[in-house]
Design a protein around this motif. Sequence first.
Motif, mmCIF file in Angstrom:
data_model
loop_
_atom_site.group_PDB
_atom_site.id
_atom_site.type_symbol
_atom_site.label_atom_id
_atom_site.label_comp_id
_atom_site.label_asym_id
_atom_site.label_seq_id
_atom_site.Cartn_x
_atom_site.Cartn_y
_atom_site.Cartn_z
ATOM 1 N N LYS A 1 11.855 -36.171 1.129
ATOM 2 C CA LYS A 1 11.016 -36.194 2.326
ATOM 3 C C LYS A 1 9.637 -35.624 2.025
ATOM 4 C CE LYS A 1 14.746 -35.568 5.773
ATOM 5 N NZ LYS A 1 14.508 -36.669 6.717
ATOM 6 N N TYR A 2 9.602 -34.472 1.325
ATOM 7 C CA TYR A 2 8.321 -33.838 1.026
ATOM 8 C C TYR A 2 7.424 -34.755 0.198
ATOM 9 C CZ TYR A 2 11.282 -29.741 2.053
ATOM 10 O OH TYR A 2 12.173 -28.854 2.620
ATOM 11 N N LYS A 3 8.021 -35.501 -0.693
ATOM 12 C CA LYS A 3 7.241 -36.383 -1.568
ATOM 13 C C LYS A 3 6.491 -37.459 -0.793
ATOM 14 C CE LYS A 3 9.554 -37.733 -5.292
ATOM 15 N NZ LYS A 3 10.728 -38.058 -6.133
ATOM 16 N N GLN A 4 6.881 -37.680 0.442
ATOM 17 C CA GLN A 4 6.204 -38.679 1.266
ATOM 18 C C GLN A 4 4.853 -38.198 1.797
ATOM 19 O OE1 GLN A 4 8.717 -40.699 4.223
ATOM 20 N NE2 GLN A 4 10.525 -39.901 3.144
ATOM 21 N N ILE B 1 10.359 -33.574 9.512
ATOM 22 C CA ILE B 1 9.064 -33.244 8.914
ATOM 23 C C ILE B 1 8.224 -34.475 8.584
ATOM 24 C CG2 ILE B 1 9.944 -33.132 6.526
ATOM 25 C CD1 ILE B 1 7.529 -30.599 8.021
ATOM 26 N N THR B 2 8.842 -35.577 8.188
ATOM 27 C CA THR B 2 8.067 -36.763 7.808
ATOM 28 C C THR B 2 7.437 -37.449 9.017
ATOM 29 O OG1 THR B 2 10.071 -38.122 7.854
ATOM 30 C CG2 THR B 2 9.400 -37.209 5.723
ATOM 31 N N GLU B 3 7.835 -37.062 10.203
ATOM 32 C CA GLU B 3 7.265 -37.666 11.406
ATOM 33 C C GLU B 3 5.916 -37.071 11.782
ATOM 34 O OE1 GLU B 3 10.016 -37.561 14.633
ATOM 35 O OE2 GLU B 3 11.681 -38.413 13.452
ATOM 36 N N ILE B 4 5.534 -35.954 11.128
ATOM 37 C CA ILE B 4 4.293 -35.294 11.545
ATOM 38 C C ILE B 4 3.224 -35.256 10.455
ATOM 39 C CG2 ILE B 4 5.586 -33.883 13.191
ATOM 40 C CD1 ILE B 4 5.104 -31.483 11.370
ATOM 41 N N ARG C 1 0.500 -27.648 -0.817
ATOM 42 C CA ARG C 1 1.486 -26.673 -1.314
ATOM 43 C C ARG C 1 2.539 -26.452 -0.247
ATOM 44 N NH1 ARG C 1 -0.621 -21.151 -3.834
ATOM 45 N NH2 ARG C 1 -1.347 -22.697 -5.377
ATOM 46 N N ILE C 2 3.766 -26.184 -0.690
ATOM 47 C CA ILE C 2 4.859 -25.857 0.229
ATOM 48 C C ILE C 2 5.470 -24.521 -0.179
ATOM 49 C CG2 ILE C 2 7.157 -26.507 1.051
ATOM 50 C CD1 ILE C 2 6.391 -29.413 0.723
ATOM 51 N N TYR C 3 5.648 -23.650 0.802
ATOM 52 C CA TYR C 3 6.361 -22.384 0.603
ATOM 53 C C TYR C 3 7.700 -22.455 1.342
ATOM 54 C CZ TYR C 3 1.746 -20.415 -0.603
ATOM 55 O OH TYR C 3 0.518 -20.162 -1.162
ATOM 56 N N ARG D 1 20.143 -27.835 2.892
ATOM 57 C CA ARG D 1 19.268 -26.890 2.204
ATOM 58 C C ARG D 1 17.849 -27.449 2.108
ATOM 59 N NH1 ARG D 1 23.357 -25.595 -2.893
ATOM 60 N NH2 ARG D 1 24.569 -23.958 -1.848
ATOM 61 N N LEU D 2 16.868 -26.611 2.333
ATOM 62 C CA LEU D 2 15.484 -27.079 2.317
ATOM 63 C C LEU D 2 14.990 -27.419 0.913
ATOM 64 C CD1 LEU D 2 13.755 -24.782 4.966
ATOM 65 C CD2 LEU D 2 14.768 -27.052 5.248
ATOM 66 N N THR D 3 15.763 -27.055 -0.099
ATOM 67 C CA THR D 3 15.414 -27.427 -1.474
ATOM 68 C C THR D 3 16.281 -28.568 -1.991
ATOM 69 O OG1 THR D 3 16.926 -25.723 -2.313
ATOM 70 C CG2 THR D 3 14.580 -25.114 -2.077
ATOM 71 N N HIS D 4 17.173 -29.083 -1.168
ATOM 72 C CA HIS D 4 18.059 -30.165 -1.588
ATOM 73 C C HIS D 4 17.247 -31.431 -1.863
ATOM 74 C CE1 HIS D 4 21.230 -33.262 -1.240
ATOM 75 N NE2 HIS D 4 22.061 -32.293 -1.604
ATOM 76 N N ILE D 5 17.778 -32.286 -2.712
ATOM 77 C CA ILE D 5 17.097 -33.533 -3.058
ATOM 78 C C ILE D 5 16.750 -34.340 -1.812
ATOM 79 C CG2 ILE D 5 17.437 -35.788 -4.155
ATOM 80 C CD1 ILE D 5 18.888 -34.314 -6.418
ATOM 81 N N ARG D 6 17.618 -34.297 -0.811
ATOM 82 C CA ARG D 6 17.350 -35.040 0.427
ATOM 83 C C ARG D 6 16.036 -34.602 1.062
ATOM 84 N NH1 ARG D 6 19.071 -35.083 6.238
ATOM 85 N NH2 ARG D 6 19.593 -32.887 6.042
#
Length: 211
Positions: free
Chosen positions: A137-140, A99-102, A110-112, A128-133
């Motif tokens: 990524k989302y925070k980027q 995801i961070t590549e795009i 917002r993320i659902y 898991r898509l809610t995992h800290i890992r």
Amino acid sequence: MRLRKKWWARPEMEESSLVITEPREYKGRWKDVFNNGNEIYLELGCGRGEFITKNAMANPDKNYIAIDLKDEVLVCVLRKVKEAELTNVRIIPLEIAFITEIFDENEISRIYINFCNPWPKDRHNKRRLTHIRFLEKYKQFIKPGTEIWFKTDNRELFDASLEYMTNCDFELLFYTYDLHSSDFQQNTLTEYENKFVNLGMKIMFLKAKLK
């Protein structure tokens, strides 16, 4: 349930400008894709598209991006979006680990995440898509104050997700172990959710904001 391969799905998707098959080319330029400056909302694991279609219809002043891996489900999203004559949705076939590549900094508002794979084995938890890992990524690419809306029918995943959020600079704004008995008024049903509710299952939901 394993989906049967639909060889015609990718050619149909490639014919539509609503499907972005080379999303890395647009990193930092997603406003240009929509040709406006409206906020962009992202659904990770969009399934057959009922959720994102309903939201896009109700909110024409927002842009929506649907991501999933399987052409077999994304072609269903495409057909729903075209039938509704929506111009504020784009569809991306992508493994979410990339995801961070795009997306670039501050592109998403917002993320659902709806009924993602719970990956119950300990050695698989990091998928898991809610995992800290993934949260890191989302925070980027999310804006400060961006909200994540998460729904699941899995209690262990939900409890873990509450912990992941609080340990990763997200503030819990609302959470419930029984969404349909709560006073939350902004819920949009998904295909899975309809089935689960009809079976008498409780849906868990949280809304968290990046501090």
